[in-house]
Design an enzyme around this catalytic site. Structure first.
Site, PDB file in Angstrom:
ATOM      1  N   HIS A 370       0.822  -1.201   0.000  1.00  0.00           N
ATOM      2  CA  HIS A 370       0.000   0.000   0.000  1.00  0.00           C
ATOM      3  C   HIS A 370       0.858   1.253   0.000  1.00  0.00           C
ATOM      4  O   HIS A 370       0.567   2.225  -0.707  1.00  0.00           O
ATOM      5  CB  HIS A 370      -0.908  -0.008   1.234  1.00  0.00           C
ATOM      6  CG  HIS A 370      -2.102  -0.902   1.072  1.00  0.00           C
ATOM      7  ND1 HIS A 370      -2.938  -1.218   2.104  1.00  0.00           N
ATOM      8  CD2 HIS A 370      -2.597  -1.550  -0.015  1.00  0.00           C
ATOM      9  CE1 HIS A 370      -3.906  -2.012   1.672  1.00  0.00           C
ATOM     10  NE2 HIS A 370      -3.715  -2.237   0.393  1.00  0.00           N
ATOM     11  N   ARG A 477      -3.827  -1.189 -16.382  1.00  0.00           N
ATOM     12  CA  ARG A 477      -3.796  -2.414 -15.581  1.00  0.00           C
ATOM     13  C   ARG A 477      -4.992  -2.426 -14.637  1.00  0.00           C
ATOM     14  O   ARG A 477      -4.959  -1.807 -13.578  1.00  0.00           O
ATOM     15  CB  ARG A 477      -2.493  -2.493 -14.794  1.00  0.00           C
ATOM     16  CG  ARG A 477      -1.232  -2.448 -15.654  1.00  0.00           C
ATOM     17  CD  ARG A 477       0.002  -2.517 -14.769  1.00  0.00           C
ATOM     18  NE  ARG A 477       1.232  -2.533 -15.522  1.00  0.00           N
ATOM     19  CZ  ARG A 477       1.938  -1.450 -15.837  1.00  0.00           C
ATOM     20  NH1 ARG A 477       1.498  -0.246 -15.456  1.00  0.00           N
ATOM     21  NH2 ARG A 477       3.058  -1.537 -16.518  1.00  0.00           N
ATOM     22  N   ARG A 513      -6.469  -3.800 -20.074  1.00  0.00           N
ATOM     23  CA  ARG A 513      -6.084  -5.208 -19.933  1.00  0.00           C
ATOM     24  C   ARG A 513      -6.968  -5.832 -18.853  1.00  0.00           C
ATOM     25  O   ARG A 513      -7.069  -5.305 -17.747  1.00  0.00           O
ATOM     26  CB  ARG A 513      -4.614  -5.333 -19.529  1.00  0.00           C
ATOM     27  CG  ARG A 513      -4.154  -6.785 -19.390  1.00  0.00           C
ATOM     28  CD  ARG A 513      -2.686  -6.882 -19.028  1.00  0.00           C
ATOM     29  NE  ARG A 513      -2.413  -6.403 -17.676  1.00  0.00           N
ATOM     30  CZ  ARG A 513      -1.188  -6.269 -17.165  1.00  0.00           C
ATOM     31  NH1 ARG A 513      -0.136  -6.541 -17.909  1.00  0.00           N
ATOM     32  NH2 ARG A 513      -1.011  -5.836 -15.935  1.00  0.00           N
ATOM     33  N   GLU A 612       2.579 -12.879 -24.693  1.00  0.00           N
ATOM     34  CA  GLU A 612       3.524 -12.991 -23.581  1.00  0.00           C
ATOM     35  C   GLU A 612       4.063 -14.409 -23.432  1.00  0.00           C
ATOM     36  O   GLU A 612       5.031 -14.621 -22.708  1.00  0.00           O
ATOM     37  CB  GLU A 612       2.832 -12.600 -22.270  1.00  0.00           C
ATOM     38  CG  GLU A 612       2.274 -11.191 -22.242  1.00  0.00           C
ATOM     39  CD  GLU A 612       1.450 -10.930 -20.999  1.00  0.00           C
ATOM     40  OE1 GLU A 612       1.960 -10.267 -20.084  1.00  0.00           O
ATOM     41  OE2 GLU A 612       0.297 -11.397 -20.943  1.00  0.00           O
ATOM     42  N   ASN A 635       7.988  -8.007 -20.686  1.00  0.00           N
ATOM     43  CA  ASN A 635       8.459  -8.445 -19.367  1.00  0.00           C
ATOM     44  C   ASN A 635       8.264  -9.949 -19.196  1.00  0.00           C
ATOM     45  O   ASN A 635       9.199 -10.685 -18.856  1.00  0.00           O
ATOM     46  CB  ASN A 635       7.699  -7.708 -18.255  1.00  0.00           C
ATOM     47  CG  ASN A 635       7.892  -6.203 -18.319  1.00  0.00           C
ATOM     48  OD1 ASN A 635       8.809  -5.716 -18.951  1.00  0.00           O
ATOM     49  ND2 ASN A 635       7.013  -5.477 -17.662  1.00  0.00           N
ATOM     50  N   ASP A 636       7.046 -10.421 -19.416  1.00  0.00           N
ATOM     51  CA  ASP A 636       6.773 -11.847 -19.252  1.00  0.00           C
ATOM     52  C   ASP A 636       7.316 -12.674 -20.411  1.00  0.00           C
ATOM     53  O   ASP A 636       7.819 -13.778 -20.209  1.00  0.00           O
ATOM     54  CB  ASP A 636       5.262 -12.088 -19.120  1.00  0.00           C
ATOM     55  CG  ASP A 636       4.771 -11.894 -17.695  1.00  0.00           C
ATOM     56  OD1 ASP A 636       5.579 -12.063 -16.766  1.00  0.00           O
ATOM     57  OD2 ASP A 636       3.592 -11.558 -17.511  1.00  0.00           O
ATOM     58  N   ARG A 646      12.126 -12.586 -13.595  1.00  0.00           N
ATOM     59  CA  ARG A 646      12.640 -11.219 -13.666  1.00  0.00           C
ATOM     60  C   ARG A 646      12.609 -10.514 -12.316  1.00  0.00           C
ATOM     61  O   ARG A 646      13.241  -9.479 -12.142  1.00  0.00           O
ATOM     62  CB  ARG A 646      11.839 -10.408 -14.688  1.00  0.00           C
ATOM     63  CG  ARG A 646      10.360 -10.318 -14.398  1.00  0.00           C
ATOM     64  CD  ARG A 646       9.603  -9.710 -15.569  1.00  0.00           C
ATOM     65  NE  ARG A 646       8.167  -9.757 -15.428  1.00  0.00           N
ATOM     66  CZ  ARG A 646       7.441  -8.816 -14.846  1.00  0.00           C
ATOM     67  NH1 ARG A 646       8.044  -7.751 -14.355  1.00  0.00           N
ATOM     68  NH2 ARG A 646       6.137  -8.927 -14.752  1.00  0.00           N
ATOM     69  N   CYS A 683       4.105  -2.973 -24.917  1.00  0.00           N
ATOM     70  CA  CYS A 683       3.681  -2.306 -23.685  1.00  0.00           C
ATOM     71  C   CYS A 683       4.521  -2.721 -22.484  1.00  0.00           C
ATOM     72  O   CYS A 683       4.147  -2.461 -21.342  1.00  0.00           O
ATOM     73  CB  CYS A 683       2.205  -2.574 -23.401  1.00  0.00           C
ATOM     74  SG  CYS A 683       1.816  -4.315 -23.120  1.00  0.00           S
TER      75      CYS A 683
END
Length: 756
Positions: A370, A477, A513, A612, A635-636, A646, A683
């Site tokens: 948070h 996201r 997404r 991905e 990334n993935d 990663r 992206c």
């Protein structure tokens, strides 16, 4: 003597006797401890009572006993984790056994003479969530200690822990292995939670207040004090939610809402009330419950649960300050404050004046905590996972929070401080340059138009659209709204957020997404089986298809929010063509549902897939005709290609995305999309780094979605690039046998005068 049973006297009487014994200041420390174990053994009708204390080496030394061989005192030492005593310390939780010798962790020490004892009850002496000792009672007969006895021994252990930690019985340096904060320059490596760079003077977040008085003379009055403090705590949080200085929109606001819900947790409130009724002061009750929670959370394997439950500790700290009469916002801060904390709750962070708070350094936490979410929303540089930070700093020390490299510099040398100031000046200059480029189209020197979009996930991110000049949101996201909520967001809440995003974007495109949860993104309100490898388990679209009602609710919210406007939806982690067909069918079902009820639909609906999973590289010919667009999540894609997590520092640097295999995979996707006329975008994080973005546009990608901070630097690179010349040079690098061509690409960029 009876075989064992509940306390023969009330807990308050016992605690008072222990306090009197410990307070016999004229008596030697050993005599006082010996008196304490005799009192506990008599009151709990136990044949053995022993106290073990933790040495600097981590060993647990027998300091006092009633019932075991007296010669074992100060001679018996248990290695960390050895025996049942070591297990109590390791778990930082009580252990109750009816037949201790049969337990696999039992360790027999013949010098203690404990072989005839079977029943075992041990409780940790907790300070700061760490066990500094163990209190044990034992009986010969096999019996199970009841809940009241476990509760009693925990209360006694808490009192002993306070006394031991205060230095009344033993010199502090005998028990603690914490070094005094040094005064030499130090560099700590952590993790980047929020991007940015700042330096200033350390402000130690209010250390948890230790209760001055442990036992109450009037339990009824203490219970009334506790209830009043709880009401004050909750009203303060309500005021913050109703429009105080920390109010934020969207998921950032929901962070605070979730935090406020923890304050109403029945278990937490009940534990506090029971501790007060057992004879503790309100402050001691809060301190005890806080230490128990901290120890329990430390054992949680699930990182998401550990982060969420840290809020309970923060609530306890706030409650202690309310009991002490402190009021929020009263603390004076320097104009260049760098806040330092072990961990931090969102409410405490929001109470610090935003104009004076320049950076945040945390010992613990994660990028999904948070505090990290709020720090990013407030654009405060934040570095976490800085082990030993609090022990190495003093109030007012000069520190650097480097949110670019994930490092902290403590008491930096003048040359280091000068270098950071230069970097900050360069950042400011670049920021001004990027601001001037905000309305300039991203067109290369040879006339290639590049669409630059930004990534988002928080409502506050929407402000970056205007500031950066991004042409839209290439990746929103949606999971953030679910991650910061204590319960599944309702249809109305989801619809409201998506409508807010579309309203803020205006005529600029937004690509939503669908939920990318699972793996390391665990939702506490969704049951999930523990998986050996969550990153390769039931996550993203797999979870959505297994729970179609969850995905359909989100799709319904998106369709409702976009009524009369364009809607772009893409599904994450598509591994097979059948998965995309099944997901798209759910879109069709929801559209048909809306039509039957006469509800307005989007003016234009586009449905895409994220590439991905490497499996799609050999099935693009089947996938692309079914999609309206695709987006590559680098990334993935690359972590799966290289089988390297990663997020794991041990392996994340073992491959370079600027390598022939990675670049050739991207080239394969780009060519397949060009041949079929399928719009494609990037992206992942690569799109926000000028050098990597140079390679991407040279490969033929004309649509990049970058973090807000990367839009300006990438646009500047685009304006200086000649892709016709660059393509000739890059094609020669794709067939090299080296593991990385980063240096070669950088040399190519310099040769062509591309600003990277």
């Amino acid at each position: 003597m009876p075989a064992g049973g509940a306390m023969t006297r009330g807990p308050r009487i016992l605690l008072r006797q222990i306090r009197e014994a410990l307070g016999a200041g004229a008596a030697p420390a050993q005599d006082r401890l010996d008196m304490v174990v005799r009192i506990i053994a008599r009151s709990m009708v136990a044949e053995v009572c022993s106290i073990y204390l933790r040495r600097a080496s981590g060993e647990l030394e027998l300091f006092a006993t009633e019932g075991l061989n007296p010669e074992a005192v100060h001679n018996t030492r248990l290695r960390p984790g050895e025996g049942l005593v070591g297990e109590v310390a390791r778990l930082a939780q009580p252990i109750s056994l009816s037949d201790a010798p049969s337990h696999p962790s039992f360790s027999y020490r013949p010098e203690t003479g404990e072989d005839p004892y079977h029943a075992f009850l041990g409780a940790p002496l907790l300070r700061g969530g760490r066990a500094i000792g163990v209190l044990v009672v034992q009986n010969r007969t096999e019996r199970r200690y009841d809940e009241d006895e476990v509760e009693d021994i925990q209360t006694i252990a808490m009192v002993l822990a306070e006394t031991v930690a205060s230095g009344e019985l033993l010199a502090e340096d005998e028990l603690r292995d914490v070094e005094v904060a040094p005064h030499r320059p130090e560099r700590l490596k952590g993790q980047r939670f929020a991007e940015g760079l700042a330096f200033g003077h350390a402000v130690l977040h209010e250390a948890p207040l230790a209760p001055e008085k442990l036992l109450s003379d009037d339990p009824a009055m203490e219970e009334a004090r506790l209830k009043l403090a709880l009401a004050t705590l909750k009203s303060g949080l309500d005021a913050m939610l109703d429009g105080g200085q920390g109010k934020l929109a969207g998921p950032s606001f929901e962070v605070l809402e979730t935090y406020r819900m923890f304050a109403d947790d029945r278990g937490w409130n009940r534990s506090l009330e029971e501790a007060v009724r057992n004879g503790l002061t309100a402050e001691a009750a809060v301190d005890r419950v806080r230490n128990e929670h901290r120890a329990r959370f430390a054992q949680a394997r699930d990182p998401y649960i550990r982060e969420r439950l840290h809020d309970f500790e923060d609530l306890a700290n706030r409650l202690l300050r309310v009991l002490a009469g402190d009021k929020p916002g009263e603390r004076e801060l320097p104009d260049d404050a760098i806040l330092v904390a072990r961990n931090l709750g969102p409410a405490d962070l929001l109470e610090y004046p935003r104009d004076k708070l320049k950076g945040l350094l945390l010992e613990e936490g994660s990028a999904a905590s948070h505090a990290a979410i709020v720090a990013r929303a407030l654009q405060i540089p934040c570095v976490g996972r800085l082990m030993g930070l609090r022990d190495r700093l003093s109030e007012g020390d000069l520190v650097i929070a480097d949110g670019e490299t994930g490092e902290a510099y403590l008491r930096p040398r003048p040359d280091m401080l000068e270098a950071v100031q230069s970097r900050m000046a360069v950042r400011e200059q670049r920021r001004a340059e990027f601001a001037q480029l905000r309305d300039t189209p991203a067109v290369t020197l040879d006339g290639q138009r590049i669409s630059l979009l930004t990534n988002a996930g928080l409502a506050v991110d929407l402000e970056n659209l205007a500031e950066t000049g991004a042409e839209g949101i290439g990746l929103f996201r949606t999971e953030f709204q679910f991650m910061v909520s204590d319960e599944l967001p309702r249809l109305t809440a989801q619809t409201a957020l998506y409508r807010l995003v579309l309203d803020a974007a205006g005529d600029r495109p937004v690509t939503f997404r669908t939920l990318d949860i699972g793996g390391d993104k665990v939702l506490p309100y969704l049951e999930a089986e523990r998986e050996e490898n969550p990153a390769l388990g039931r996550r993203a679209i797999r979870l959505g298809l297994d729970r179609p009602s969850l995905l359909r609710m989100q799709l319904r919210a998106l369709l409702t929010a976009a009524a009369g406007r364009e809607l772009r939806v893409m599904f994450p982690m598509i591994a097979t063509v059948d998965e995309f067909r099944a997901a798209r069918e759910l879109v069709d079902i929801e559209c048909a549902w809306a039509r039957r009820r006469g509800r307005p639909l989007p003016a234009l609906l586009r449905v895409g897939a994220m590439v991905e999973c490497p499996s799609l590289l050999w099935h693009l010919d089947a996938l692309l005709p079914l999609t309206d667009f695709v987006s590559i999540g680098t990334n993935d894609l690359f972590q799966y290609m290289y089988a390297a997590d990663r997020t794991n520092p041990l392996v994340s640097d073992r491959y370079d995305p600027l390598s022939p295999p990675a670049l050739r995979a991207l080239q394969t996707i780009q060519k397949a999309c060009a041949d079929t006329g399928t719009p494609v975008s990037i992206c992942g994080e690569l799109a926000g780094r000028p050098l990597e973005a140079f390679a991407l546009i040279t490969l033929g990608f004309t649509r990049l979605s970058a973090p807000a901070g990367g839009v300006g630097p990438v646009k500047r690179m685009i304006l200086s690039a000649d892709l016709t010349a660059a393509r000739r040079g890059l094609n020669n690098l794709l067939n090299l046998s080296t593991g990385s061509v980063r240096n070669e690409i950088e040399s190519l960029a310099r040769k062509l005068n591309v600003v990277v």
